[in-house]
Design a protein around this motif. Structure first.
Motif, short mmCIF file in Angstrom:
data_model
loop_
_atom_site.label_atom_id
_atom_site.label_comp_id
_atom_site.label_asym_id
_atom_site.label_seq_id
_atom_site.Cartn_x
_atom_site.Cartn_y
_atom_site.Cartn_z
N ILE A 1 -0.40 10.43 2.94
CA ILE A 1 0.41 9.67 1.84
C ILE A 1 1.55 9.15 2.44
O ILE A 1 2.48 9.69 3.01
CB ILE A 1 1.01 10.67 0.77
N PRO A 2 1.74 7.86 2.20
CA PRO A 2 3.13 7.36 2.66
C PRO A 2 4.15 7.70 1.94
O PRO A 2 4.05 8.08 0.94
CB PRO A 2 2.73 5.70 2.38
N PRO A 3 5.39 7.48 2.42
CA PRO A 3 5.76 6.96 3.84
C PRO A 3 5.94 8.01 4.89
O PRO A 3 6.90 7.83 5.57
CB PRO A 3 7.07 6.12 3.54
N LEU B 1 -8.27 4.28 -0.45
CA LEU B 1 -8.17 4.36 1.21
C LEU B 1 -9.32 3.08 1.45
O LEU B 1 -8.97 2.68 2.43
CB LEU B 1 -8.88 5.78 1.53
N TYR C 1 0.79 -1.21 0.08
CA TYR C 1 -0.06 0.02 0.08
C TYR C 1 1.07 1.22 0.00
O TYR C 1 0.38 2.23 -0.59
CB TYR C 1 -0.97 -0.03 1.33
N VAL C 2 2.00 1.34 0.72
CA VAL C 2 2.96 2.47 0.82
C VAL C 2 3.43 2.63 -0.54
O VAL C 2 3.19 3.98 -1.11
CB VAL C 2 3.96 2.13 1.83
N LEU D 1 -7.01 0.50 1.83
CA LEU D 1 -6.25 0.32 2.97
C LEU D 1 -7.14 -0.11 4.43
O LEU D 1 -6.33 -0.77 5.14
CB LEU D 1 -6.16 1.85 3.37
N VAL D 2 -8.60 0.31 4.45
CA VAL D 2 -9.35 -0.07 5.57
C VAL D 2 -9.11 -1.37 5.56
O VAL D 2 -9.18 -2.22 6.44
CB VAL D 2 -10.60 0.46 5.47
N GLU E 1 0.43 4.04 -3.24
CA GLU E 1 -0.03 5.56 -2.74
C GLU E 1 1.35 6.23 -3.06
O GLU E 1 1.03 7.24 -3.75
CB GLU E 1 -0.27 5.60 -1.47
N LEU E 2 2.20 5.94 -2.92
CA LEU E 2 3.50 6.50 -3.27
C LEU E 2 3.53 6.88 -5.05
O LEU E 2 4.05 8.05 -5.38
CB LEU E 2 4.64 5.80 -3.02
N VAL F 1 -5.78 -3.06 6.30
CA VAL F 1 -5.61 -3.12 7.90
C VAL F 1 -6.54 -4.37 9.00
O VAL F 1 -6.07 -4.90 9.55
CB VAL F 1 -5.82 -1.83 8.29
N VAL G 1 -14.48 4.42 10.79
CA VAL G 1 -13.22 4.50 10.09
C VAL G 1 -13.63 4.79 8.53
O VAL G 1 -12.68 5.42 7.88
CB VAL G 1 -12.53 2.96 10.22
N TYR H 1 0.86 -8.88 8.19
CA TYR H 1 0.48 -8.37 6.88
C TYR H 1 1.17 -9.08 5.90
O TYR H 1 1.05 -8.53 4.81
CB TYR H 1 0.51 -6.62 6.90
N VAL I 1 -11.66 7.45 6.37
CA VAL I 1 -10.84 7.48 5.12
C VAL I 1 -11.41 8.19 4.01
O VAL I 1 -10.81 8.74 3.14
CB VAL I 1 -10.62 6.05 4.73
N SER J 1 -6.21 1.36 12.56
CA SER J 1 -6.01 0.12 12.70
C SER J 1 -6.68 -0.13 14.20
O SER J 1 -7.48 -1.01 14.49
CB SER J 1 -4.78 -0.22 12.98
N LEU K 1 -10.55 0.18 14.10
CA LEU K 1 -11.03 -0.77 13.48
C LEU K 1 -11.13 -1.98 14.40
O LEU K 1 -12.06 -2.69 14.79
CB LEU K 1 -10.23 -1.36 12.43
N PHE L 1 1.00 9.36 7.53
CA PHE L 1 0.54 8.09 6.87
C PHE L 1 0.36 7.06 8.13
O PHE L 1 -0.47 6.37 8.42
CB PHE L 1 1.16 7.62 5.90
#
Lengths: 505, 494
Positions: free
Chosen positions: B387-389, A175, A137-138, A178-179, A141-142, A182, B412, A197, B416, B401, B404, B393
């Motif tokens: 936005i990662p990293p 997004l 995911y990192v 992402l939920v 999105e990157l 996680v 949640v 993960y 988002v 988390s 959730l 983020f």
């Protein structure tokens, strides 16, 4: 060094980007040289990986693991199988060409452009080799940020609108994913006591059907926007038309494939129980996309927009292949991802060549170029034929396998999809005819010069691959075979017959 | 003749527990005196002295391995962690104000001692194990900040901000005191330990719930929860920029620290009994904050509404009510402070005396004019988007988390989707800096980005520090995340 090849793959472009950023503001030539060297170094690393790759197993190879956020169970874990290897090779192959192309297509802020291209390469490679879903995911999105800047800074007239639309569409999709990701980690913690993960752990997770349905929906939304599948495709034509040539090449060549890759890597193996219901829907949407994309492409006055809509159609084929849920169809889909990356990359570069000379992309502004630029015409002809799937060129193999697989799954969808092949021939050949044949009726077109050396250096490797993948698909299929079989096995399907067997029959 | 009772202290009192607070108040008094005698021309020296004092307190305020108590003041892992956070953030905001105070109309030297008093008040809030002592800390901090908001005496907006903040703050205090009084009527004590016992077999009484609700309303004003957020944009905009940066980070963090210790940890029943209103408040706060931020042209107001939106995310931790959520909240506060301070610092670096730069359009062309400042701003905006990293983020992921895990799926998802919405305005800042589109070109002619300003090394350093912190918190989050988990583990009874 061989233990950290994948980290090296991700790190080299970042280092290259850093070096480019350090170059003096006027030293455009040395910036390009550094960027080209860096992208070629990545290419070399990828070749080393390909040489060491063992195609007899579908498990992740070259695996690496290091603690990243132990409190949450996130590990920096990388690995690569045949599917990701092919996409990695596609990425590292296209990036040096984009760097080379920037010499003529980018006239403002060359430093920022090259930095962004290299960072984007790193993010794409990271997405392909991540085997921890949060690391995935990192990088996922990157990928957004450099592409956003590439379109927004170096794009055309409506670049602001296009770049914002691109980011917002993709973020709204990613997004919820992402939920889901996680939640999967937490579900792993609930089942085993420790959050994880790692993809391989999540593949083994026993989830209820409704949990799988939610997770699949969240992931599928994100991936379907990225592919893009009809009706979520509307960001793509805008992004493509406004993006600079290099941005379009990367966008169509690699970024779109990430959606399909996500289905293969995450959505399908993690949520096997819902595929029986979900995949026919995806197949139907894919066929709508094939036909819709082709029809809309046909009426485009702008060459770049035409190629953009043709991507919607081609990616529809890829998704149709995945939805067939058999080895032949999925292998065809992966094959078509690679071959579409090459042909569409070449098409965008060729459109860019004309644009640089005439500053227009409207088909109506051209005509009769065949005699004026014979070499260009030859390249455009081959790429056009490859795009429409002429046997002997790369496009044919993928489309054929996809249709074969789709026919086994659903004859109706396969027959409908066949019309897309016909329509594809119509819009591509019609464009070729209007641009190349007839008389030169505009004086400006007599000034157009043929391909120069730099452009040949860029286009010849693409052409070589188009032919190679058309006449000798076996090594490519063999690379992915075990991985596709294992992926389908994880998705709860026992493989029956492989594409290699079909092709050699 | 009876001997005077020599020992007025409660049993088990340990001076070590109050030492950090004594250092902080002592430093404030010291700087106040030093400021009087300091030559006017080299006022910056007071600022350096303040930074040195804050960094010293950050070190001295660390918690011992065993928690120590001095009556209603605790020095445990939690207050030690908060001391460090508050002092480091305050030091960074002082660093960025060294060069910019006069530009922002602050000519009085009381700025530094007031800021130290506010930090000391915040430290009391984090350390208090009694609601009345917590309230004392809150008032100490608030009164200092009311004055700070009005420090630009010659500017009407600054005076307006100060008055507005004071009036609404007084209301908040009244709500909070009423709540404390009602809780006292039920528990017979204002000690936090007594509050935990308020939830009996059959749940809590109506008066208890009312008391807790009023207490939360008071906190809601301080941290700007919808519908108690209306002061925030005006006060943030009107206050001098260095004070705004301080308010958005230190004041907010102190209020959250007190909320964490007094409600989340001491009254776990609040999250259960008042779940629905808290849930609605969290969702409404993030949504209203983001929707309003979307419409702002002023960067300062945009950051104010973005601060409201982030409050909404943070309140989710209170809804979840678990120790993981509380740890994620602490981590989030640190990451948020770094990225917010960075954004404010870049904004301040554009302003000149009499020529404020507080609009998003003032950033037009910054990418060309000052690439490094633009890069730092980009990092901060991307981090605020999540936005990662980057730090933002990891903060969001750990918070989401935890929420959730507590079972609040819908909340949640609301969060988002709000994050995606927030991308529109955070990226709008990047657009203004880099995309030479029609809007920004029109603004670019008179844009603040092209101004030639004298070098302001302290401000540049603070931009750099904030941006590096944002990147580091994102790339290597595990030490900070681990320390915030340990900080909570040390709080008694949790």
């Amino acid at each position: 060094m061989d233990q950290q090849l994948l980290s090296l793959l991700i790190a080299v472009p970042v280092v290259g980007a850093g070096l480019v950023a350090l170059a003096g503001p006027g030293a455009v030539k040395s910036m390009r040289a550094i960027a080209l060297t860096a992208s070629l170094a990545v290419f070399a690393v990828a070749l080393r990986i390909a040489a060491l790759f063992d195609s007899s197993t579908g498990e992740f190879q070259f695996t690496e693991q290091a603690a990243w956020i132990p409190q949450m169970g996130v590990t920096w874990s990388l690995g690569l199988d045949g599917i990701s290897l092919l996409l990695v090779l596609l990425t590292v192959f296209l990036t040096p060409l984009v760097v080379l192309n920037s010499a003529t297509s980018i006239d403002k802020r060359p430093k920022g452009y090259l930095v962004n291209v290299l960072l984007l390469e790193s993010a794409m490679l990271g997405t392909l080799v991540a085997t921890d879903v949060l690391v995935f995911y990192v990088f996922w999105e990157l990928m957004l940020v450099p592409m956003f800047l590439l379109i927004g800074i170096w794009g055309g007239r409506r670049r602001v609108y296009a770049s914002m639309k691109f980011v917002l569409f993709t973020m709204v999709g990613s997004l919820p994913m992402l939920v889901a990701l996680v939640w999967l980690g937490l579900a792993h913690a609930a089942a085993t006591g420790a959050p994880s993960y790692a993809m391989t752990d999540l593949y083994d997770l026993e989830l209820t059907r409704s949990a799988q349905a939610w997770c699949f929906a969240a992931m599928a939304l994100s991936f379907a926007i990225k592919v893009p599948m009809w009706p979520l495709h509307t960001w793509l034509p805008d992004a493509h038309v406004e993006a600079p040539t290099g941005g379009s090449v990367i966008l169509a060549g690699v970024l779109l494939k990430m959606g399909a890759y996500g289905f293969l890597r995450l959505a399908m193996p993690i949520c096997p129980d819902v595929l029986g219901v979900a995949m026919p829907i995806i197949g139907a949407l894919a066929v709508v996309g094939i036909i819709y994309g082709a029809l809309v492409a046909m009426v485009q006055p702008d060459m770049k927009k035409l190629v953009a809509y043709s991507s919607v159609s081609h990616l529809g084929f890829v998704m149709l292949g995945l939805s067939s849920l058999n080895v032949v169809g999925v292998e065809g889909a992966v094959y078509h991802m690679i071959s579409h990356g090459i042909s569409t990359g070449a098409l965008f570069l060729l459109v860019g060549v004309l644009y640089e000379r005439r500053h227009t992309r409207l088909i109506a502004d051209f005509g009769g170029l065949w005699r004026q630029v014979p070499l260009y015409a030859f390249f455009l002809l081959v790429v056009t034929l490859s795009s429409i799937g002429l046997p002997g060129l790369n496009g044919f193999v993928g489309e054929f396998l996809i249709l074969l697989g789709a026919f086994k799954a659903s004859p109706v969808l396969a027959i409908l999809a066949c019309s897309g092949v016909v329509l594809g021939a119509v819009y591509m050949l019609w464009m070729f005819q209007r641009v190349m044949f007839g008389e030169i009726d505009k004086a400006e077109n007599r000034e157009i010069s043929d391909l120069n050396r730099r452009e040949l250096v860029i286009l010849v490797p693409l052409l070589a691959l188009i032919v190679l993948m058309g006449v000798y698909p076996q090594p490519f299929l063999k690379t992915m075979e075990a991985s596709v079989e294992l992926t389908l096995e994880r998705a709860g399907i026992t493989p029956v017959e492989t594409a290699r067997a079909e092709v050699s029959r | 003749m009876n001997p005077l009772p020599l020992n007025l202290l409660p049993p088990g009192a340990d001076y070590a527990a109050v030492m950090p607070l004594l250092w902080a108040f002592g430093a404030a008094v010291l700087v106040l005196i030093a400021e009087m005698f300091w030559p006017y021309q080299s006022r910056r020296g007071v600022g350096w002295l303040t930074i040195a004092a804050l960094l010293a307190i950050a070190v001295l305020g660390r918690a011992p391995i065993e928690a120590v108590y001095f009556g209603p003041i605790a020095l445990d892992g939690f207050s030690g962690w908060c001391n460090g956070l508050l002092c480091i953030m305050a030091a960074l905001s002082v660093l960025m104000s060294l060069d910019t105070l006069e530009v922002n109309g602050v000519t009085r030297g009381e700025y530094y001692p007031l800021l130290l008093f506010a930090v000391a008040g915040g430290m009391v809030m984090a350390a208090a194990t009694d609601l009345v002592v917590m309230f004392l800390g809150l008032e100490t901090m608030s009164i200092a900040v009311y004055v700070l908001a009005g420090m630009a005496k010659a500017r009407r907006r600054s005076n307006e901000a100060s008055l507005k903040y004071f009036l609404l703050g007084a209301f908040a205090s009244a709500f909070m005191l009423y709540g404390i009084a009602l809780l006292y009527s039920q528990a017979g004590s204002t000690d936090l330990a007594a509050m935990a016992g308020l939830a009996g077999e059959g749940g809590t009484s109506a008066v208890t719930r009312l008391g807790a609700a009023l207490l939360l309303v008071g906190f809601g004003f301080k941290i700007a929860v919808v519908p108690f957020h209306l002061w925030a944009p005006d006060v943030y905009e009107g206050a001098p920029s260095p004070v705004t940066a301080f308010m958005a980070t230190v004041v907010k963090a102190a209020a959250f620290a007190a909320l964490l210790r007094s409600v989340l940890l001491a009254m776990p029943w609040v999250a259960v009994e008042l779940q629905t209103p808290l849930w609605v408040a969290a969702a409404a706060t993030m949504t209203v904050g983001n929707l309003a931020a979307l419409r702002q042209r002023s960067l300062k107001r945009m950051l104010a509404f973005s601060s409201v939106a982030h409050t909404g995310y943070l309140v989710m931790a209170v809804v979840a009510g678990t120790s993981e959520a509380a740890a994620a909240l602490l981590f989030y506060l640190a990451a948020y402070a770094a990225m917010n301070l960075g954004a404010f610092a870049v904004m301040m670096s554009l302003a000149d005396r009499g020529r404020p730069a507080e609009n998003i359009s003032d950033l037009a062309g910054l990418g060309r004019a000052r690439p490094l400042a633009a890069l730092a701003m980009t990092v901060c905006m991307l981090s605020l988007t999540g936005i990662p990293p980057l730090g933002g983020f990891v903060a969001k992921v750990s918070l989401f988390s935890a929420v959730l895990d507590a079972g609040f799926y819908t909340l949640v998802v609301v969060a988002v989707l709000n994050s995606a919405l927030s991308a529109a305005y955070y990226l709008g800042v990047i657009r203004a800096m880099y995309f030479d589109d029609a809007d920004s070109l029109a603004a670019g002619g008179a844009s603040a980005a092209s101004r030639v300003l004298p070098a302001r090394p302290a401000l540049s350093v603070s931009v750099l520090l904030a941006a590096v912190a944002v990147v580091l918190i994102g790339l290597l989050p595990s030490p900070l995340l681990g320390s915030s988990l340990r900080a909570l583990a040390s709080v008694a009874g949790f």
